[in-house]
Design a protein around this motif. Structure first.
Motif, PDB file in Angstrom:
ATOM      1  N   ARG A  98       0.854  -1.190   0.000  1.00  0.00           N
ATOM      2  CA  ARG A  98       0.000   0.000   0.000  1.00  0.00           C
ATOM      3  C   ARG A  98       0.891   1.242   0.000  1.00  0.00           C
ATOM      4  O   ARG A  98       1.659   1.444   0.927  1.00  0.00           O
ATOM      5  N   VAL A  99       0.775   2.024  -1.064  1.00  0.00           N
ATOM      6  CA  VAL A  99       1.627   3.194  -1.266  1.00  0.00           C
ATOM      7  C   VAL A  99       0.758   4.446  -1.260  1.00  0.00           C
ATOM      8  O   VAL A  99      -0.310   4.470  -1.862  1.00  0.00           O
ATOM      9  N   SER A 100       1.239   5.470  -0.563  1.00  0.00           N
ATOM     10  CA  SER A 100       0.561   6.755  -0.531  1.00  0.00           C
ATOM     11  C   SER A 100       1.555   7.826  -0.959  1.00  0.00           C
ATOM     12  O   SER A 100       2.725   7.774  -0.583  1.00  0.00           O
ATOM     13  N   ALA A 101       1.081   8.793  -1.757  1.00  0.00           N
ATOM     14  CA  ALA A 101       1.956   9.859  -2.246  1.00  0.00           C
ATOM     15  C   ALA A 101       1.121  11.055  -2.653  1.00  0.00           C
ATOM     16  O   ALA A 101      -0.062  10.920  -2.966  1.00  0.00           O
ATOM     17  N   THR A 131      -2.808  11.747  -2.740  1.00  0.00           N
ATOM     18  CA  THR A 131      -3.427  12.736  -1.860  1.00  0.00           C
ATOM     19  C   THR A 131      -3.214  14.152  -2.379  1.00  0.00           C
ATOM     20  O   THR A 131      -2.271  14.418  -3.112  1.00  0.00           O
ATOM     21  N   LEU A 132      -4.093  15.037  -1.964  1.00  0.00           N
ATOM     22  CA  LEU A 132      -3.959  16.463  -2.241  1.00  0.00           C
ATOM     23  C   LEU A 132      -3.622  17.158  -0.931  1.00  0.00           C
ATOM     24  O   LEU A 132      -4.192  16.856   0.101  1.00  0.00           O
ATOM     25  N   GLY A 133      -2.699  18.087  -0.980  1.00  0.00           N
ATOM     26  CA  GLY A 133      -2.342  18.829   0.223  1.00  0.00           C
ATOM     27  C   GLY A 133      -1.445  18.026   1.144  1.00  0.00           C
ATOM     28  O   GLY A 133      -1.172  16.855   0.917  1.00  0.00           O
ATOM     29  N   PRO A 134      -0.980  18.653   2.227  1.00  0.00           N
ATOM     30  CA  PRO A 134      -0.053  17.986   3.144  1.00  0.00           C
ATOM     31  C   PRO A 134      -0.736  16.885   3.962  1.00  0.00           C
ATOM     32  O   PRO A 134      -1.900  16.985   4.318  1.00  0.00           O
ATOM     33  N   ILE A 146       5.381   8.383   0.256  1.00  0.00           N
ATOM     34  CA  ILE A 146       6.359   9.247  -0.392  1.00  0.00           C
ATOM     35  C   ILE A 146       5.852  10.662  -0.190  1.00  0.00           C
ATOM     36  O   ILE A 146       4.696  10.958  -0.465  1.00  0.00           O
ATOM     37  N   ASN A 147       6.720  11.524   0.318  1.00  0.00           N
ATOM     38  CA  ASN A 147       6.269  12.816   0.785  1.00  0.00           C
ATOM     39  C   ASN A 147       7.229  13.926   0.380  1.00  0.00           C
ATOM     40  O   ASN A 147       8.401  13.677   0.155  1.00  0.00           O
ATOM     41  N   HIS A 148       6.721  15.142   0.319  1.00  0.00           N
ATOM     42  CA  HIS A 148       7.558  16.330   0.148  1.00  0.00           C
ATOM     43  C   HIS A 148       8.096  16.708   1.525  1.00  0.00           C
ATOM     44  O   HIS A 148       7.351  16.760   2.486  1.00  0.00           O
ATOM     45  N   LEU A 161      14.935  10.408  -0.879  1.00  0.00           N
ATOM     46  CA  LEU A 161      15.006   9.835  -2.225  1.00  0.00           C
ATOM     47  C   LEU A 161      15.664  10.772  -3.217  1.00  0.00           C
ATOM     48  O   LEU A 161      16.180  10.339  -4.237  1.00  0.00           O
ATOM     49  N   GLY A 162      15.608  12.073  -2.947  1.00  0.00           N
ATOM     50  CA  GLY A 162      16.183  13.032  -3.871  1.00  0.00           C
ATOM     51  C   GLY A 162      15.676  14.423  -3.592  1.00  0.00           C
ATOM     52  O   GLY A 162      14.986  14.658  -2.600  1.00  0.00           O
ATOM     53  N   ASP A 163      16.041  15.331  -4.450  1.00  0.00           N
ATOM     54  CA  ASP A 163      15.622  16.720  -4.324  1.00  0.00           C
ATOM     55  C   ASP A 163      14.616  17.041  -5.415  1.00  0.00           C
ATOM     56  O   ASP A 163      14.684  16.490  -6.511  1.00  0.00           O
ATOM     57  N   MET A 164      13.720  17.936  -5.094  1.00  0.00           N
ATOM     58  CA  MET A 164      12.715  18.357  -6.059  1.00  0.00           C
ATOM     59  C   MET A 164      12.805  19.870  -6.182  1.00  0.00           C
ATOM     60  O   MET A 164      12.575  20.587  -5.218  1.00  0.00           O
TER      61      MET A 164
END
Length: 186
Positions: A98-101, A131-134, A146-148, A161-164
């Protein structure tokens, strides 16, 4: 440029270098010679160096090309092992993940990766929630989030994981009306 795009450029370069020319690489990769040429030009542009020396006699690797070929062969070999289907005798992945992002990450990056992962691991079922929003709490029905940015959570392992890269843009008419911001508050 995404990792898979870069891997494609490196694979094209490696085949042209090993096989001794763009035409042979094109035949093996089942693409046009023009596509091989464009990919190698893109890689040379990205690296800021010439990888091949072209002359009337033929095409040979430049010193930079020789150096890159040594690194590329090892990298592509590892990449192919990782992306290959698992051996029949080896352990196989099974079950549901189960993945959420955030939807921006999911739609732009994650869905192609998960599609390839599922081709390699057909016995794995993926349950993807975008998802939308934090989101500040990992949902209990989630295995991977996976999150900002940072994710303050004591019951999770966090791996960068890396930079955006982000940028703020405004139209000329907006800036002429409201001016240029001087601080984040503006």
């Amino acid at each position: 440029m995404r990792f898979l795009d870069k891997a494609e450029l490196l694979e094209t370069f490696e085949r042209a270098a090993v096989l001794g020319g763009y035409r042979k690489a094109a035949e093996e990769l089942q693409i046009s010679k023009a596509t091989v040429s464009r990919r190698i030009a893109a890689l040379e542009s990205m690296l800021g160096t010439k990888l091949f020396i072209r002359s009337s006699v033929g095409t040979v690797l430049s010193p930079s090309g020789i150096s890159l070929l040594e690194k590329t062969s090892v990298l592509l070999s590892r990449f192919q092992k990782l992306s290959a289907a698992p051996d029949e005798d080896g352990p196989r992945l099974r079950g549901t993940i189960r993945v959420s992002a955030p939807s921006a990450i999911g739609n732009g990056l994650l869905i192609p990766w998960l599609t390839q992962f599922q081709r390699i691991n057909p016995e794995v079922s993926l349950d993807l929630t975008l998802t939308l929003g934090p989101v500040h709490i990992i949902p209990p029905e989630c295995d991977i989030r996976i999150n900002h940015g940072l994710y303050p959570c004591s019951n999770a392992r966090i791996h960068k994981l890396g930079d955006m890269r982000r940028m703020m843009v405004a139209s000329v008419s907006y800036l002429s009306k409201y001016g240029y911001p001087k601080s984040p508050k503006d």
